[in-house]
Design an enzyme around this catalytic site. Structure first.
Site, PDB file in Angstrom:
ATOM      1  CD  GLU A  49       1.047  12.630  -8.284  1.00 20.62           C
ATOM      2  OE1 GLU A  49       2.155  12.913  -8.740  1.00 20.62           O
ATOM      3  OE2 GLU A  49       0.264  11.833  -8.833  1.00 20.62           O
TER       4      GLU A  49
HETATM    5  C1  ACM Z   1       1.984   8.410  -6.881  1.00 21.06           C
HETATM    6  O1  ACM Z   1       2.961   8.020  -7.520  1.00 21.06           O
HETATM    7  N1  ACM Z   1       1.323   9.512  -7.247  1.00 21.06           N
HETATM    8  C2  ACM Z   1       1.524   7.704  -5.718  1.00 21.06           C
END
Ligand code: ACM
Length: 542
Positions: free
Chosen positions: A356
């Site tokens: 992310e």
């Molecule tokens: C995640 O759930 N951002 C690895």
């Protein structure tokens, strides 16, 4: 071969007497298995590769000894087992190093049994002894954990339980894992959990043969591991947590204590420093790490729930922070952090996060991954990252943790990387069970116990070769979790199912029989004081 002490043709009264004595003696020793002992034998989680009962019972008594054969680590496992069996029984259970194969003994010994592999074991329960054999101490350890499950639930009591017959059904279990990676991840960044909580967590996961503890040690909200060359990471970045309460961090000595405790449970600690995103706690601690104005960072005025550069963050948004690939100080920071972390981590892996990184430009992100890879290698470790790292130049030394995107998982496999399976809508254990669950989140799914169990790593992502699958891991993110009680409620009863997905052969996994075995664990959990979710999907025995 005849077992009779006389020839039928030559009948002597003295032999008849011996014969009758033997019969009486052996009748004395053998006791038919009780329904409860049989049920425990049939309810082992993870389901063993093979089990067969022979109908009688072994009874642990005040005369029972634990015999540790020769070999690396055998004594350690024998002492662990004795330590688990002494409080409730009140028996002395001395650990002896004798060569005998005596009666009234639990015997642990090393063998050479190729089928069992590194972690497997054979457990043979006879009328008068229990023998656990394995190729290594870790196999003996898993055999010892199985033995705990075969004993009455009261064995988990911390004080002496009078009037309990410590009976185990006789029979043979041969067992070894399907996957080498059976992991559990705890996010100690969103909310911090101290050393004693982590030890308790290890106790819980170890009973079900989980062998990896992945610690998510940094995120936007907190930095939880002391880095001596960058002390403000913990002094400033470790100060708080989600919701604004006091945070915390592990000194390197405390981290070593966790790693040592895990090692005594044959669990490898995998530390994660999440980069280049999820990094606000570091940016807050050292202003020079903050990206220049070229980085796309939304002004706080546009998103009041996100911090300005340099502000601590106690919310639960993701994807707003990044390191700057163009600054050399960034790489001095990464080098120092990974060097110190590698030095205190005996296990072979460092997890660099990589998920992310929404405000890191794609080209910069790929440059990061490729540099992380070299830095991890230079420190003698193997790199793991969340599935987004599949965009980098991977090779077979790198492991990718699949959590969401099948495309990234396939991309990683195509590049020859190995895969850990953590599909969010199956094994993110912070996901709520249903819409009435108070703790947890539901952005991936509501995950009831049956849904969490009913999937398979080999068929999860079409096109990924089974040989590349290292195993499974259940992450537990802690945005909503404050206490150990909270953690237990989301781990149980789903974690044993993840453990079985990682350990048991595919053909030994089936929801209908699993739920009956799971139902028989609840009394033990009550005795252990585990705060578990009493799912309506399971016909609980208690
Ligand atoms: C995640 O759930 N951002 C690895």
């Amino acid at each position: 071969m005849s077992v009779l002490p006389f020839k039928l043709s030559g009948f002597y009264p003295v032999h008849l007497l011996t014969f009758l004595t033997l019969i009486v003696f052996s009748c004395d020793r053998s006791k038919p298995a009780s329904p409860q002992a049989k049920l425990r034998f049939e309810s082992i989680i993870p389901n063993p590769v093979s089990t067969s009962m022979s109908g009688n019972m072994f009874t642990l008594t005040d005369d029972t000894r634990i015999v540790a054969g020769a070999g690396n680590g055998v004594d350690q496992v024998a002492k662990f087992l004795a330590g688990k069996l002494r409080p409730a029984t009140g028996f002395e259970l001395p650990v002896l190093n004798e060569e005998s194969s005596g009666k009234d003994a639990v015997i642990l010994s090393l063998a050479d049994d190729k089928e069992l592999g590194e972690e497997g074991y054979e457990l043979v329960v006879s009328d008068d002894q229990i023998k656990i054999t394995a190729n290594s101490a870790v196999g003996l350890f898993w055999g010892a954990q199985t033995l705990r499950l075969l004993l009455p639930d009261e064995i988990e009591e911390k004080k002496v339980v009078a009037n309990t017959a410590w009976e185990v059904a006789t029979g043979t279990i041969r067992d070894y894992p399907r996957f080498e990676w059976r992991g559990s991840m705890l996010d100690v960044a969103r909310h911090f959990f101290g050393v004693e909580d982590i030890k308790h967590f290890i106790d819980l996961i170890s009973l079900y043969k989980i062998n990896i503890l992945h610690l998510h040690l940094s995120d936007d909200q907190g930095w939880r591991i002391e880095i001596k060359s960058w002390p403000d990471l913990t002094e400033i970045g470790g100060r708080t947590q989600v919701g604004g309460g006091d945070g915390g961090y592990y000194t390197q000595e405390q981290y070593a204590e966790i790693v040592g405790y895990a090692a005594r449970h044959f669990i490898t600690v995998v530390p994660e420093i999440d980069m280049p995103g999820h990094i606000n706690a570091a940016l807050v601690s050292y202003k020079e790490l903050n990206p220049g104005p070229s980085i796309n960072r939304e002004p706080a005025s546009a998103r009041p729930d996100r911090p300005e550069a340099g502000e601590v963050y106690t919310g639960t948004e993701v994807g707003f922070s990044t390191l700057d690939v163009k600054k050399e100080v960034t790489f001095r920071f990464i080098n120092d952090v990974l060097r110190e972390l590698a030095a205190i981590t005996p296990g072979p892996y460092l997890h660099i996060g990589g998920d992310e990184a929404a405000v890191t430009k794609k080209a910069d992100y790929i440059a990061f991954v490729n540099r992380f890879k070299d830095i991890v290698k230079a420190n003698g470790k193997k790199m793991i990252g969340w599935e987004e790292i599949a965009q980098g130049d991977l090779d077979s030394t790198i492991t990718v943790q699949h959590w969401h995107s099948q495309q990234y998982a396939r991309m990683a496999a195509d590049k020859g990387a190995r895969l850990i399976f953590s599909p969010a809508e199956k094994v993110y254990l912070d996901m709520q069970y249903d819409s009435t669950t108070k703790l947890g989140l539901h952005w991936a799914a509501y995950i009831e116990v049956d849904s969490s169990y009913m999937w398979d790593p080999a068929t999860r992502v079409p096109g990924v070769d089974a040989s590349l699958i290292l195993g499974v891991e259940a992450p537990l993110w802690s945005e909503t979790l404050v206490t150990m009680n909270d953690i237990e409620f989301l781990l149980f009863p789903r974690l044993p199912g993840v453990a079985e997905t990682g350990w048991s052969p595919r053909e030994k996994r089936d929801w209908e029989t699993y739920k009956a075995r799971l139902a028989n664990q609840s009394r033990r959990w009550n005795i252990m004081g585990i705060n578990f979710y009493k799912s309506p999907k399971v016909p609980w025995a208690y």
